[in-house]
Design a protein around this motif. Structure first.
Motif, mmCIF file in Angstrom:
data_model
loop_
_atom_site.group_PDB
_atom_site.id
_atom_site.type_symbol
_atom_site.label_atom_id
_atom_site.label_comp_id
_atom_site.label_asym_id
_atom_site.label_seq_id
_atom_site.Cartn_x
_atom_site.Cartn_y
_atom_site.Cartn_z
ATOM 1 N N ILE A 258 0.837 -1.131 -0.049
ATOM 2 C CA ILE A 258 -0.040 0.071 0.048
ATOM 3 C C ILE A 258 0.840 1.287 0.139
ATOM 4 O O ILE A 258 1.923 1.340 0.425
ATOM 5 C CB ILE A 258 -0.858 0.086 1.144
ATOM 6 C CG1 ILE A 258 -0.171 -0.414 2.419
ATOM 7 C CG2 ILE A 258 -2.204 -0.829 1.127
ATOM 8 C CD1 ILE A 258 -1.190 -0.272 3.615
ATOM 9 N N VAL A 259 0.250 2.498 -0.157
ATOM 10 C CA VAL A 259 1.117 3.706 -0.487
ATOM 11 C C VAL A 259 1.072 4.083 1.064
ATOM 12 O O VAL A 259 0.329 4.216 1.745
ATOM 13 C CB VAL A 259 0.585 4.651 -1.345
ATOM 14 C CG1 VAL A 259 1.149 5.833 -1.201
ATOM 15 C CG2 VAL A 259 0.452 4.104 -2.857
ATOM 16 N N THR A 260 2.307 4.276 1.402
ATOM 17 C CA THR A 260 2.562 4.365 2.997
ATOM 18 C C THR A 260 3.491 5.649 3.145
ATOM 19 O O THR A 260 4.446 5.819 2.802
ATOM 20 C CB THR A 260 3.369 3.263 3.594
ATOM 21 O OG1 THR A 260 2.589 2.067 3.242
ATOM 22 C CG2 THR A 260 3.354 3.234 5.214
ATOM 23 N N LEU A 308 -9.862 5.453 2.932
ATOM 24 C CA LEU A 308 -10.813 4.874 1.786
ATOM 25 C C LEU A 308 -10.630 5.633 0.599
ATOM 26 O O LEU A 308 -10.652 4.841 -0.604
ATOM 27 C CB LEU A 308 -12.238 4.999 2.468
ATOM 28 C CG LEU A 308 -13.324 4.443 1.538
ATOM 29 C CD1 LEU A 308 -13.844 3.266 2.209
ATOM 30 C CD2 LEU A 308 -14.398 5.448 1.175
ATOM 31 N N ALA A 309 -10.475 6.865 0.473
ATOM 32 C CA ALA A 309 -10.135 7.897 -0.715
ATOM 33 C C ALA A 309 -9.089 7.472 -1.385
ATOM 34 O O ALA A 309 -8.879 7.937 -2.520
ATOM 35 C CB ALA A 309 -10.287 9.207 -0.338
ATOM 36 N N CYS A 310 -8.214 6.767 -0.820
ATOM 37 C CA CYS A 310 -6.758 6.584 -1.491
ATOM 38 C C CYS A 310 -6.896 5.552 -2.230
ATOM 39 O O CYS A 310 -7.184 4.407 -2.319
ATOM 40 C CB CYS A 310 -5.731 6.315 -0.424
ATOM 41 S SG CYS A 310 -4.171 5.822 -1.174
ATOM 42 N N ILE A 311 -6.710 6.062 -3.650
ATOM 43 C CA ILE A 311 -6.732 5.017 -4.877
ATOM 44 C C ILE A 311 -5.302 4.460 -5.178
ATOM 45 O O ILE A 311 -5.257 3.579 -6.189
ATOM 46 C CB ILE A 311 -7.371 5.700 -6.051
ATOM 47 C CG1 ILE A 311 -6.846 6.970 -6.698
ATOM 48 C CG2 ILE A 311 -8.951 5.891 -6.025
ATOM 49 C CD1 ILE A 311 -7.030 7.324 -7.805
ATOM 50 N N THR A 312 -4.388 4.659 -4.579
ATOM 51 C CA THR A 312 -3.103 3.876 -4.548
ATOM 52 C C THR A 312 -2.436 4.258 -6.096
ATOM 53 O O THR A 312 -2.084 3.507 -6.509
ATOM 54 C CB THR A 312 -3.269 2.308 -4.237
ATOM 55 O OG1 THR A 312 -3.880 2.281 -3.444
ATOM 56 C CG2 THR A 312 -1.866 1.789 -4.181
ATOM 57 N N CYS A 313 -2.801 5.561 -6.442
ATOM 58 C CA CYS A 313 -2.165 5.893 -7.675
ATOM 59 C C CYS A 313 -0.605 6.464 -7.324
ATOM 60 O O CYS A 313 0.043 6.300 -8.478
ATOM 61 C CB CYS A 313 -2.720 7.199 -8.162
ATOM 62 S SG CYS A 313 -2.372 8.545 -7.197
ATOM 63 N N ALA A 314 -0.045 6.405 -6.420
ATOM 64 C CA ALA A 314 1.163 6.704 -6.120
ATOM 65 C C ALA A 314 2.060 7.968 -6.632
ATOM 66 O O ALA A 314 3.027 8.156 -6.444
ATOM 67 C CB ALA A 314 2.286 5.475 -6.750
ATOM 68 N N LEU A 315 1.030 8.808 -6.979
ATOM 69 C CA LEU A 315 1.635 10.097 -7.324
ATOM 70 C C LEU A 315 2.270 10.975 -5.975
ATOM 71 O O LEU A 315 3.152 11.577 -6.560
ATOM 72 C CB LEU A 315 0.416 10.904 -8.018
ATOM 73 C CG LEU A 315 -0.188 10.517 -9.274
ATOM 74 C CD1 LEU A 315 -1.352 11.421 -9.814
ATOM 75 C CD2 LEU A 315 0.964 10.070 -10.319
HETATM 76 S S1 SF4 Z 1 -1.922 10.530 -4.426
HETATM 77 FE FE1 SF4 Z 1 -2.810 8.620 -4.657
HETATM 78 S S2 SF4 Z 1 -1.803 7.048 -3.705
HETATM 79 FE FE2 SF4 Z 1 -1.299 9.104 -2.704
HETATM 80 S S3 SF4 Z 1 -2.826 9.621 -1.259
HETATM 81 FE FE3 SF4 Z 1 -3.587 10.353 -3.152
HETATM 82 S S4 SF4 Z 1 -4.731 8.747 -4.068
HETATM 83 FE FE4 SF4 Z 1 -3.582 7.896 -2.541
#
Ligand code: SF4
Ligand code: SF4
Length: 508
Positions: A258-260, A308-315
């Motif tokens: 997961i993006v951490t 919940l809103a994190c779509i793991t896009c890694a930006l």
């Molecule tokens: S940029 Fe993408 S990965 Fe980072 S918190 Fe926002 S949705 Fe999650």
């Protein structure tokens, strides 16, 4: 470092604070009010390897979607030459060399099951990778955001334009932006209908006003959905409408990537001002620039933890890495990690993520299931019969007694030749000894079998009468089989199928 801190995007930092307010209301903390109005998200442009990966994938997915209906595939005379076609009129689905008949719908069901299990595998390994990289909402929203940036500029320019009074320039920019959005939405929905008919014909009929009403209404509805979802609703679709974020929790465990935000390294965070004001504090690596929140397409701050809103896009990883590079710190303050690795760092153990984390009971079960279903489908598809027979017994009357005293039953047989070439089918009876059959419209003597020509890729329906001596019937309802054999030019049987039938007679 000081220089970098001076260049920190103040608006970005403010966005980070704003986002924290919103996420506190949406996620943790005590909600201040029951309804929080949407705060428009203005994601800042970012560069980096994940952003590049997202563009590459988006280009591939969009390319596949827009180009596929135009790919041709020669299936022989009289058959559609569109590689991927959902032929509703003739109830067929063509996928390159594969042709699916309605009664073979289980292949489509199998494909959906494979896709679902594939999603389980990806989620249990990489978290919401589907949402961040491949979901159409993400891909189309990215495209629409690109238009925003090209027309109105990056984040700050967009915010400024939103706040500015309605001048000629603002009207012009909005008109251009909405116009391009509408064009993309139209191209998307128009491409969708091309999958349901011969693309060049459908395109010609559509633009000359000859297409059926359903084509225009589909384009209008799908176009409107694309425009609204990707243009106006964006992250709200992911957060409030999509059920997947709620379901995927069941597939994620402490080994899932997961993006951490590695707070063990970043905290206590401190801006340039903080660091100047409190030289006695040993600050972490996070300079509180807010860039990670400013680039987030869903408007959250990953430093608040998993949401919940994190779509793991890694930006946010790309954004933070660029900051770390500028201030001369190692990259990875925000990174792909899992709970085990994170906990190990927090407790001071030098455990780093290893690829072995992907191999665990959950992923093995998913992978095994996926492989078994895929193999079964492949074998079934490779060796599937290209003929079928369906039998319907006459209901009224169930039987008739002939003047000779014999009993006659009527049936409707549907013979499916799923091969592209015309073939000869021999229809015969198995069981019901002594009975004879006659096919209406076929010049052949009454007997136990008859040969019928069936055109390629077609079904032929025939009426069949079966006559039997009541004295030879053991039961009032006697079971037998209609059998079909496909014959080649030399009369050899190449394929066979049979269907159970019942012969009805008078009470014994
Ligand atoms: S940029 Fe993408 S990965 Fe980072 S918190 Fe926002 S949705 Fe999650
Ligand atoms: S995590 Fe990185 S990008 Fe985010 S505020 Fe801290 S330094 Fe800036």
């Amino acid at each position: 470092m000081v220089e970098v801190l001076n260049t920190v995007d103040k608006a970005a930092r403010k966005a980070s604070d704003d986002n924290r307010d919103t996420s506190a209301q949406a996620g943790g903390g005590r909600p201040k009010k029951l309804y929080a109005a949407r705060k428009k998200v203005y994601p800042k442009a970012v560069t980096g390897r994940f952003r590049r990966l997202k563009w590459i994938l988006a280009t591939i997915f969009l390319g596949i979607y827009f180009i596929t209906p135009w790919i041709r595939w020669d299936r022989g005379p009289g058959l559609p030459d569109q590689a991927v076609l959902v032929d509703l009129a003739h109830r067929r689905f063509y996928f390159f060399w594969i042709e699916i008949w309605p009664q073979e719908f289980y292949y489509v069901a199998g494909l959906l099951i494979l896709a679902a299990i594939g999603l389980f595998i990806a989620t249990s390994m990489f978290g919401r990778a589907w949402c961040g990289y491949a979901c159409w909402q993400t891909v189309w929203t990215d495209l629409f955001m690109l238009v925003d940036r090209l027309v109105e500029g990056d984040r700050n320019a967009q915010i400024k334009l939103d706040k500015a009074p309605w001048t000629a320039e603002k009207i012009f920019k909005r008109a251009v932006k909405f116009g391009i959005w509408a064009l993309i939405a139209f191209a998307t929905s128009f491409t969708f209908i091309l999958y349901f008919g011969n693309a060049p014909d459908v395109a010609y009929w559509f633009f000359t006003g000859q297409a059926p009403f359903v084509a225009y209404s589909t384009v209008a509805i799908m176009g409107a959905i694309t425009y609204i979802f990707a243009g106006h609703m964006r992250e709200q679709v992911c957060i409030y409408m999509c059920p997947w974020p709620r379901i995927q929790g069941a597939m994620v465990d402490e080994d899932t990537l997961i993006v951490t935000y590695n707070d063990w390294r970043g905290e206590p965070r401190g801006s340039k001002r903080d660091r100047k004001k409190h030289p006695e504090i040993q600050y972490g690596d996070c300079i509180d620039c807010g860039l990670c929140a400013a680039v987030c397409p869903t408007g959250i701050d990953i430093r608040d933890g998993q949401q919940l809103a994190c779509i793991t896009c890694a930006l946010c990883i790309d954004a933070c890495n660029s900051v770390m590079e500028k201030i001369g710190k190692p990259q990875g303050l925000i990174s792909y990690s899992n709970v085990n690795t994170y906990n190990a760092h927090v407790t001071g153990q030098a455990v780093n993520f290893t690829w072995r984390s992907f191999i665990r009971p959950r992923t093995i079960v998913y992978l095994t299931l996926w492989t078994l279903i895929a193999a079964a489908m492949f074998l079934h598809l490779t060796f599937r019969d290209r003929l079928q027979i369906n039998v319907v017994h006459d209901r009224n009357p169930l039987y008739v007694t002939l003047s000779s005293g014999e009993i006659r039953n009527g049936y409707t047989l549907r013979l499916l030749n799923m091969d592209l070439e015309p073939r000869t089918f021999r229809v015969s009876m198995e069981g019901l000894e002594g009975a004879r059959m006659r096919v209406v419209g076929i010049k052949a003597p009454e007997g136990r079998s008859v040969e019928i020509e069936v055109p390629g890729n077609k079904a032929r329906t025939v009426r069949v009468f079966v006559t039997a001596d009541p004295a030879k019937l053991k039961e009032r309802r006697e079971t037998f089989y209609f059998r079909i054999d496909a014959l080649d030019k030399d009369g050899k049987v190449t394929e066979s199928a049979r269907k159970k039938a019942v012969f009805e007679g008078p009470k014994k």
